[in-house]
Design an enzyme around this catalytic site. Structure first.
Site, PDB file in Angstrom:
ATOM      1  N   CYS A 252      21.299  -6.929 -14.542  1.00 23.99           N
ATOM      2  CA  CYS A 252      22.087  -7.302 -13.701  1.00 23.99           C
ATOM      3  C   CYS A 252      21.417  -8.664 -13.011  1.00 23.99           C
ATOM      4  O   CYS A 252      20.955  -9.841 -13.453  1.00 23.99           O
ATOM      5  CB  CYS A 252      22.810  -6.297 -12.747  1.00 23.99           C
ATOM      6  SG  CYS A 252      23.968  -7.056 -11.773  1.00 23.99           S
TER       7      CYS A 252
ATOM      8  N   HIS B 282      24.583  -1.863 -16.155  1.00 24.36           N
ATOM      9  CA  HIS B 282      23.730  -1.092 -15.795  1.00 24.36           C
ATOM     10  C   HIS B 282      23.488   0.238 -16.759  1.00 24.36           C
ATOM     11  O   HIS B 282      24.106   0.923 -16.344  1.00 24.36           O
ATOM     12  CB  HIS B 282      24.117  -0.649 -14.296  1.00 24.36           C
ATOM     13  CG  HIS B 282      24.167  -1.804 -13.069  1.00 24.36           C
ATOM     14  ND1 HIS B 282      22.888  -2.088 -12.529  1.00 24.36           N
ATOM     15  CD2 HIS B 282      25.091  -2.648 -12.780  1.00 24.36           C
ATOM     16  CE1 HIS B 282      22.984  -2.916 -11.783  1.00 24.36           C
ATOM     17  NE2 HIS B 282      24.324  -3.107 -11.791  1.00 24.36           N
TER      18      HIS B 282
ATOM     19  N   GLU C 290      21.155   2.392 -16.397  1.00 25.71           N
ATOM     20  CA  GLU C 290      20.783   3.299 -15.571  1.00 25.71           C
ATOM     21  C   GLU C 290      21.705   4.201 -15.080  1.00 25.71           C
ATOM     22  O   GLU C 290      21.321   5.367 -14.663  1.00 25.71           O
ATOM     23  CB  GLU C 290      19.634   2.757 -14.512  1.00 25.71           C
ATOM     24  CG  GLU C 290      20.402   2.151 -13.553  1.00 25.71           C
ATOM     25  CD  GLU C 290      20.811   0.677 -13.607  1.00 25.71           C
ATOM     26  OE1 GLU C 290      20.866   0.065 -14.792  1.00 25.71           O
ATOM     27  OE2 GLU C 290      20.930  -0.109 -12.457  1.00 25.71           O
TER      28      GLU C 290
ATOM     29  N   GLY D   3      12.081  27.611   2.235  1.00 18.54           N
ATOM     30  CA  GLY D   3      12.779  28.573   1.199  1.00 18.54           C
ATOM     31  C   GLY D   3      13.504  27.425   0.366  1.00 18.54           C
ATOM     32  O   GLY D   3      14.053  28.101  -0.603  1.00 18.54           O
TER      33      GLY D   3
ATOM     34  N   VAL E  93      13.395  24.408  -2.781  1.00 19.45           N
ATOM     35  CA  VAL E  93      12.320  24.237  -3.762  1.00 19.45           C
ATOM     36  C   VAL E  93      11.333  23.494  -3.398  1.00 19.45           C
ATOM     37  O   VAL E  93      10.180  23.847  -4.028  1.00 19.45           O
ATOM     38  CB  VAL E  93      13.576  23.614  -5.052  1.00 19.45           C
ATOM     39  CG1 VAL E  93      12.753  23.223  -6.138  1.00 19.45           C
ATOM     40  CG2 VAL E  93      14.665  23.804  -5.182  1.00 19.45           C
TER      41      VAL E  93
ATOM     42  N   SER F  29       9.496  22.663  -0.786  1.00 16.20           N
ATOM     43  CA  SER F  29       8.360  23.249  -0.178  1.00 16.20           C
ATOM     44  C   SER F  29       7.834  24.512  -0.727  1.00 16.20           C
ATOM     45  O   SER F  29       6.718  24.682  -0.643  1.00 16.20           O
ATOM     46  CB  SER F  29       8.679  23.650   1.417  1.00 16.20           C
ATOM     47  OG  SER F  29       9.863  24.509   1.134  1.00 16.20           O
ATOM     48  N   THR F  30       8.691  25.078  -1.441  1.00 14.54           N
ATOM     49  CA  THR F  30       8.180  26.257  -2.304  1.00 14.54           C
ATOM     50  C   THR F  30       7.170  25.977  -3.384  1.00 14.54           C
ATOM     51  O   THR F  30       6.267  26.473  -3.677  1.00 14.54           O
ATOM     52  CB  THR F  30       9.167  27.239  -2.690  1.00 14.54           C
ATOM     53  OG1 THR F  30      10.432  27.603  -2.000  1.00 14.54           O
ATOM     54  CG2 THR F  30       8.930  28.581  -3.585  1.00 14.54           C
TER      55      THR F  30
ATOM     56  N   ASP G  94      51.015  43.984  11.109  1.00 13.47           N
ATOM     57  CA  ASP G  94      52.275  43.695  11.880  1.00 13.47           C
ATOM     58  C   ASP G  94      51.885  42.836  12.864  1.00 13.47           C
ATOM     59  O   ASP G  94      52.726  42.050  13.716  1.00 13.47           O
ATOM     60  CB  ASP G  94      53.007  44.777  12.588  1.00 13.47           C
ATOM     61  CG  ASP G  94      53.716  45.815  11.434  1.00 13.47           C
ATOM     62  OD1 ASP G  94      53.895  44.952  10.350  1.00 13.47           O
ATOM     63  OD2 ASP G  94      53.941  46.914  11.458  1.00 13.47           O
TER      64      ASP G  94
ATOM     65  N   GLU H  26      27.958  16.389   3.887  1.00 14.98           N
ATOM     66  CA  GLU H  26      28.393  17.497   5.051  1.00 14.98           C
ATOM     67  C   GLU H  26      29.464  17.059   5.853  1.00 14.98           C
ATOM     68  O   GLU H  26      29.832  15.584   5.731  1.00 14.98           O
ATOM     69  CB  GLU H  26      26.844  17.499   5.885  1.00 14.98           C
ATOM     70  CG  GLU H  26      25.562  17.876   5.132  1.00 14.98           C
ATOM     71  CD  GLU H  26      25.548  19.299   4.711  1.00 14.98           C
ATOM     72  OE1 GLU H  26      26.333  20.203   5.652  1.00 14.98           O
ATOM     73  OE2 GLU H  26      24.973  19.753   4.206  1.00 14.98           O
TER      74      GLU H  26
HETATM   75  P1  XMP Z   1      25.463  13.429   3.213  1.00 19.52           P
HETATM   76  O1  XMP Z   1      26.262  14.474   4.459  1.00 19.52           O
HETATM   77  O2  XMP Z   1      24.691  12.515   3.943  1.00 19.52           O
HETATM   78  O3  XMP Z   1      24.421  14.428   2.566  1.00 19.52           O
HETATM   79  O4  XMP Z   1      26.402  13.003   2.353  1.00 19.52           O
HETATM   80  C1  XMP Z   1      23.749  14.008   1.488  1.00 19.52           C
HETATM   81  C2  XMP Z   1      22.717  15.029   1.518  1.00 19.52           C
HETATM   82  O5  XMP Z   1      21.887  15.322   2.638  1.00 19.52           O
HETATM   83  C3  XMP Z   1      21.879  16.461   3.063  1.00 19.52           C
HETATM   84  N1  XMP Z   1      21.776  16.349   4.392  1.00 19.52           N
HETATM   85  C4  XMP Z   1      20.523  16.644   5.144  1.00 19.52           C
HETATM   86  N2  XMP Z   1      19.275  16.951   4.777  1.00 19.52           N
HETATM   87  N3  XMP Z   1      18.668  16.842   7.102  1.00 19.52           N
HETATM   88  C5  XMP Z   1      18.379  17.162   6.022  1.00 19.52           C
HETATM   89  O6  XMP Z   1      17.390  17.758   5.314  1.00 19.52           O
HETATM   90  C6  XMP Z   1      19.783  16.603   7.722  1.00 19.52           C
HETATM   91  O7  XMP Z   1      19.838  16.230   8.562  1.00 19.52           O
HETATM   92  C7  XMP Z   1      20.863  16.272   6.597  1.00 19.52           C
HETATM   93  N4  XMP Z   1      22.125  15.872   6.641  1.00 19.52           N
HETATM   94  C8  XMP Z   1      22.600  15.890   5.302  1.00 19.52           C
HETATM   95  C9  XMP Z   1      23.113  17.193   2.489  1.00 19.52           C
HETATM   96  O8  XMP Z   1      22.811  18.525   2.709  1.00 19.52           O
HETATM   97  C10 XMP Z   1      23.316  16.590   1.159  1.00 19.52           C
HETATM   98  O9  XMP Z   1      22.483  17.378   0.290  1.00 19.52           O
END
Ligand code: XMP
Length: 530
Positions: A77, A171, A173, A227, A229, A231-232, A467, A528
């Site tokens: 592009c 694109h 990709e 908990g 992926v 950091s584990t 009811d 979110e």
């Molecule tokens: P949004 O809501 O921005 O989310 O479309 C995209 C991805 O990011 C995650 N998300 C967060 N992760 N701290 C985090 O570690 C945050 O404050 C936060 N806000 C959104 C969300 O769950 C999705 O996977």
């Protein structure tokens, strides 16, 4: 190694991923990087797309010396236009911006030189591709041939007569370009002759050696685990490298999923053998969150409180380590390092060439951690994409359900409770969420969905039970499919699954009498709700 020079396209990281999917190591750098600052010798260079126009006064340009290196170059592009701009072609604005699917007709160049046609060879006579551009080539640079065209773009793919220089307007990709990954494979494997030696099997061995070298024979490392992926996997890798000199800390912030702290403890400590302390700080977090509704405020409070609790716990571990040292008992040394599960997309985010983009939400939860701590940073996953981390996790014997787990935001359920966060509201949401995920797993849909969760709305609706009239809260279900969470589409559930989920939540979760399903894509919504 393939070097990707980034001009600020939203797809640049995908180019890097596609190369890695061919087991070729690729690294992204800003387009303004000077050749002398590149410390390795790439076998090929890819120039990315860009929101700019090559003729703009402040548009970014590559060091023109790259065209004299003799290394194969593929311009995508804007990258194509950059090649033309540098080598004597012409670029003009399209009559109207082209955005969407297009069919590229592959054209034999008749150049009599096999390298000219090498890029598109074997990809068929016609390719479905994804276009997104406002400018296009209007005149070929000297010594270039057309190797592909579309109805509206006569120069959709071009190649130099004798040098390994290629440009494409579309694109490859993005997954909408059906044979795009193959095209990238042709460039990096056939034209650049890269070896396919980027695998997680090789990575583990090298990374464990690297960690041992960095940490030396003495000195301890601490790190937070959530908990999730990343950091584990990071924790398990550290454990493999330095055993009990690595100490993990999990902070229970009171807005985790149902029984999460307990489950993480069982898995990480009991099953995987990682040295782990779980700190229950839920009272502190919930008291600081009292009455707060603003999402950014919630994020800030959780981020700051996390740092505070983590540092206090780290100080205890440091004091114990210092006491051991003083007695000369164990030779594990002092706490010197802080582990972070930073991934390559975060690195890209910080190094990539910035076009005009705005922060929509602040996502960084532990960014401030290092400021006050006199620890050095260790980031064993900073070269990896999420799918590579998952592959690494499987090799490290981390249980499959965890490796495949959906992401969970650092501020946890606090950003899924739309009103003020209280213990009761957390309980309701935890319960609804656990039913939702359980039913998704039972229906064997979990791995088809990128992220699924419930949201607790701060509104009440009327219902009827037996009811009696009820007046209770509403749960919204969210499930999306997404490749990188920059864009996302809502998931199409079989109706009977939604019916079961709704009926179980309204029957089993006290305080909820209504369930809705969120059918918004991102954009214009976000994943979110806060
Ligand atoms: P949004 O809501 O921005 O989310 O479309 C995209 C991805 O990011 C995650 N998300 C967060 N992760 N701290 C985090 O570690 C945050 O404050 C936060 N806000 C959104 C969300 O769950 C999705 O996977």
């Amino acid at each position: 190694t393939i070097l990707i020079l980034d001009f600020g396209s939203q797809y640049s990281h995908l180019i890097t991923r596609r190369c890695r999917e061919h087991n070729v190591y690729a690294e992204l750098m800003p387009c303004t990087t000077k050749l002398r600052d590149i410390k390795f010798k790439p076998k090929g260079i890819i120039l990315s797309g860009s929101p700019y126009s090559v003729y703009d006064k402040d548009s970014p340009h590559v060091d023109p010396a790259v065209f004299d290196l003799g290394i194969p170059i593929l311009g995508i592009c804007y990258g194509l236009q950059e090649i033309a701009w540098n080598l004597g072609g012409k670029v003009s604005p399209c009559d109207h911006r082209e955005y969407g699917f297009a069919q590229v007709q592959v054209k034999k160049s008749e150049a009599g030189n096999a390298s000219v046609d090498a890029l598109l060879e074997g990809l068929g006579d016609e390719m479905q591709v994804w276009m997104s551009h406002g400018d296009q080539l209007s005149e070929l640079p000297p010594n270039f041939h057309i190797i592909g065209y579309t109805q509206s773009a006569p120069y959709a793919a071009i190649a130099h007569d004798t040098k390994p220089l290629y440009g494409i307007q579309f694109h490859p990709e993005v997954t909408h370009s059906l044979r795009g990954k193959e095209l990238i494979g042709r460039f990096i494997l056939n034209i650049c002759a890269c070896r396919r030696n980027w695998t997680m099997e090789e990575f583990i061995g090298k990374e464990i050696t690297r960690i041992r070298e960095i940490c030396g024979p003495k000195g301890r490392v601490i790190g937070a685990v959530s908990g999730g992926v990343d950091s584990t996997v990071a924790a398990k890798l550290m454990h493999e490298a330095i055993g009990d000199r690595f100490h993990a800390i999990m902070v229970d912030n009171g807005v985790l999923r149902l029984n999460e702290a307990q489950q993480v403890y069982e898995m990480l400590n009991k099953d995987l053998g990682v040295n782990l302390t779980v700190v229950d700080a839920s009272d502190l977090f919930l008291s600081r969150l009292e009455g707060v509704e603003d999402p950014e405020q919630k994020r800030k409070i959780i981020g700051n409180t996390f740092i505070h609790v983590f540092e206090a716990e780290a100080a205890k571990i440091e004091a114990a380590a210092d006491a051991e040292e003083a007695m000369g008992a164990a030779a594990k040394g002092r706490v010197e390092w802080l582990l972070q599960g930073t991934l390559y997309p975060d690195v890209i985010e910080s190094i990539s060439f910035k076009g005009p983009s705005a922060t929509i939400k602040t996502h960084h939860n532990v960014g401030g951690l290092l400021k006050d701590m006199k620890l050095k940073l260790i980031e064993p996953l900073r070269e990896l994409f999420k799918d590579e981390v998952r592959a690494l996790g499987r090799l490290l014997s981390i249980p499959a359900p965890l490796v495949q787990r959906h992401p969970f935001p650092g501020p946890g359920l606090a950003i899924r409770i739309l009103g003020p966060v209280t213990r009761d509201q957390v309980k309701i949401l935890q319960h609804a969420d656990s039913i939702y995920i359980e039913e998704i797993r039972k229906a064997e849909l979990y791995d088809q969905i990128s992220q699924a969760f419930t949201v607790l709305l701060p509104v009440k609706a009327v219902g009827v039970m037996g009811d009696a009239r009820t007046y209770e809260q509403v749960i919204a279900l969210r499930a999306v499919q997404s490749e990188d969470f920059m864009t996302a589409d809502w998931f199409v559930f079989p109706p009977e699954v939604l019916r079961r989920i709704s009926s179980r939540i309204t029957n089993e979760v006290a305080g909820i009498n209504r369930v809705t399903y969120d059918i918004s894509s991102k954009p214009p919504a976000t994943v979110e709700w806060l």
